[in-house]
Design a protein around this motif. Structure first.
Motif, PDB file in Angstrom:
ATOM      1  N   UNK A  19       6.454   4.533 -19.394  1.00  0.00           N
ATOM      2  CA  UNK A  19       6.192   5.644 -20.310  1.00  0.00           C
ATOM      3  C   UNK A  19       4.938   6.431 -19.946  1.00  0.00           C
ATOM      4  N   UNK A  20       4.244   5.988 -18.920  1.00  0.00           N
ATOM      5  CA  UNK A  20       2.965   6.589 -18.583  1.00  0.00           C
ATOM      6  C   UNK A  20       2.906   6.934 -17.098  1.00  0.00           C
ATOM      7  N   UNK A  21       2.189   8.003 -16.812  1.00  0.00           N
ATOM      8  CA  UNK A  21       1.796   8.207 -15.423  1.00  0.00           C
ATOM      9  C   UNK A  21       0.734   7.147 -15.111  1.00  0.00           C
ATOM     10  N   UNK A  22       0.759   6.627 -13.918  1.00  0.00           N
ATOM     11  CA  UNK A  22      -0.204   5.597 -13.525  1.00  0.00           C
ATOM     12  C   UNK A  22      -0.918   6.037 -12.258  1.00  0.00           C
ATOM     13  N   UNK A  23      -2.210   5.878 -12.273  1.00  0.00           N
ATOM     14  CA  UNK A  23      -3.001   6.261 -11.107  1.00  0.00           C
ATOM     15  C   UNK A  23      -3.755   5.084 -10.536  1.00  0.00           C
ATOM     16  N   UNK A  24      -3.968   5.144  -9.237  1.00  0.00           N
ATOM     17  CA  UNK A  24      -4.832   4.196  -8.545  1.00  0.00           C
ATOM     18  C   UNK A  24      -6.118   4.918  -8.149  1.00  0.00           C
ATOM     19  N   UNK A  25      -7.227   4.234  -8.343  1.00  0.00           N
ATOM     20  CA  UNK A  25      -8.533   4.774  -8.032  1.00  0.00           C
ATOM     21  C   UNK A  25      -9.303   3.718  -7.247  1.00  0.00           C
ATOM     22  N   UNK A  26     -10.354   4.130  -6.572  1.00  0.00           N
ATOM     23  CA  UNK A  26     -11.192   3.163  -5.874  1.00  0.00           C
ATOM     24  C   UNK A  26     -12.650   3.598  -5.946  1.00  0.00           C
ATOM     25  N   UNK A  27     -13.509   2.620  -5.825  1.00  0.00           N
ATOM     26  CA  UNK A  27     -14.939   2.899  -5.829  1.00  0.00           C
ATOM     27  C   UNK A  27     -15.598   2.048  -4.754  1.00  0.00           C
ATOM     28  N   UNK A  28     -16.182   2.715  -3.786  1.00  0.00           N
ATOM     29  CA  UNK A  28     -16.913   2.038  -2.723  1.00  0.00           C
ATOM     30  C   UNK A  28     -18.359   1.860  -3.166  1.00  0.00           C
ATOM     31  N   UNK A  29     -19.057   0.890  -2.602  1.00  0.00           N
ATOM     32  CA  UNK A  29     -20.455   0.663  -2.976  1.00  0.00           C
ATOM     33  C   UNK A  29     -21.297   1.928  -2.796  1.00  0.00           C
ATOM     34  N   UNK A  30     -22.019   2.285  -3.840  1.00  0.00           N
ATOM     35  CA  UNK A  30     -22.894   3.446  -3.772  1.00  0.00           C
ATOM     36  C   UNK A  30     -22.195   4.786  -3.883  1.00  0.00           C
ATOM     37  N   UNK A  31     -20.896   4.774  -4.122  1.00  0.00           N
ATOM     38  CA  UNK A  31     -20.141   6.022  -4.217  1.00  0.00           C
ATOM     39  C   UNK A  31     -19.469   6.142  -5.570  1.00  0.00           C
ATOM     40  N   UNK A  32     -19.072   7.357  -5.897  1.00  0.00           N
ATOM     41  CA  UNK A  32     -18.370   7.576  -7.143  1.00  0.00           C
ATOM     42  C   UNK A  32     -16.907   7.139  -7.018  1.00  0.00           C
ATOM     43  N   UNK A  33     -16.325   6.845  -8.145  1.00  0.00           N
ATOM     44  CA  UNK A  33     -14.910   6.494  -8.161  1.00  0.00           C
ATOM     45  C   UNK A  33     -14.082   7.719  -7.761  1.00  0.00           C
ATOM     46  N   UNK A  34     -13.059   7.482  -6.954  1.00  0.00           N
ATOM     47  CA  UNK A  34     -12.211   8.581  -6.505  1.00  0.00           C
ATOM     48  C   UNK A  34     -10.747   8.233  -6.730  1.00  0.00           C
ATOM     49  N   UNK A  35      -9.958   9.254  -6.958  1.00  0.00           N
ATOM     50  CA  UNK A  35      -8.525   9.067  -7.110  1.00  0.00           C
ATOM     51  C   UNK A  35      -7.872   8.823  -5.768  1.00  0.00           C
ATOM     52  N   UNK A  36      -6.945   7.889  -5.724  1.00  0.00           N
ATOM     53  CA  UNK A  36      -6.241   7.546  -4.496  1.00  0.00           C
ATOM     54  C   UNK A  36      -4.795   8.027  -4.546  1.00  0.00           C
ATOM     55  N   UNK A  37      -4.113   7.715  -5.641  1.00  0.00           N
ATOM     56  CA  UNK A  37      -2.709   8.075  -5.742  1.00  0.00           C
ATOM     57  C   UNK A  37      -2.281   7.993  -7.193  1.00  0.00           C
ATOM     58  N   UNK A  38      -1.205   8.700  -7.531  1.00  0.00           N
ATOM     59  CA  UNK A  38      -0.658   8.587  -8.876  1.00  0.00           C
ATOM     60  C   UNK A  38       0.851   8.803  -8.824  1.00  0.00           C
ATOM     61  N   UNK A  39       1.514   8.293  -9.854  1.00  0.00           N
ATOM     62  CA  UNK A  39       2.953   8.440  -9.957  1.00  0.00           C
ATOM     63  C   UNK A  39       3.284   8.857 -11.381  1.00  0.00           C
ATOM     64  N   UNK A  40       4.169   9.834 -11.519  1.00  0.00           N
ATOM     65  CA  UNK A  40       4.464  10.372 -12.831  1.00  0.00           C
ATOM     66  C   UNK A  40       5.400   9.443 -13.591  1.00  0.00           C
ATOM     67  N   UNK A  41       5.480   9.672 -14.901  1.00  0.00           N
ATOM     68  CA  UNK A  41       6.379   8.893 -15.738  1.00  0.00           C
ATOM     69  C   UNK A  41       7.744   9.548 -15.845  1.00  0.00           C
ATOM     70  N   UNK A  42       7.810  10.834 -15.597  1.00  0.00           N
ATOM     71  CA  UNK A  42       9.047  11.572 -15.827  1.00  0.00           C
ATOM     72  C   UNK A  42      10.009  11.503 -14.645  1.00  0.00           C
TER      73      UNK A  42
END
Length: 117
Positions: free
Chosen positions: A30-53
């Protein structure tokens, strides 16, 4: 409800890992789901996402052609298949669900991915 990411580990450059994202009591389809990552000393960034529809997918330029996001609704799980891993992929990987407004929530503890050169 928190989404739980798992499947991380230590791998050599060029190797593969498959991450899993699950949520007890929450139908992820029922939800779009995203993957994110955060490397040491860096901001979190979006990696990939998949829609719910329609199951459409999106990838960061840095992972296009190497990572694949998918759903298994029967297992209530979203996967991130990571191939041709590079040291720059090292970080803590999180998954989260998006509401209709596109706001992500349900951040869990994440799973560590370490790629050695």
């Amino acid at each position: 409800v928190q989404l739980q990411a798992s499947g991380g580990g230590l791998v050599q450059a060029g190797g593969s890992l498959r991450l899993s994202c699950s949520a007890s009591g929450l139908p992820l389809n029922n939800y779009a789901v995203g993957w994110f990552r955060q490397a040491p000393g860096k901001e979190r960034e979006g990696v990939s996402c998949i829609s719910s529809s329609d199951g459409s997918t999106h990838y960061a330029d840095s992972v296009k052609g190497r990572f694949t996001i998918s759903r298994d609704n029967h297992k209530n799980t979203v996967y991130l298949q990571m191939d041709l891993l590079e040291p720059g992929d090292t970080g803590v990987y999180y998954c989260a669900g998006a509401d209709a407004a596109g706001s992500y929530s349900g951040w869990g503890q994440g799973t560590q991915v370490t790629v050695s050169s």
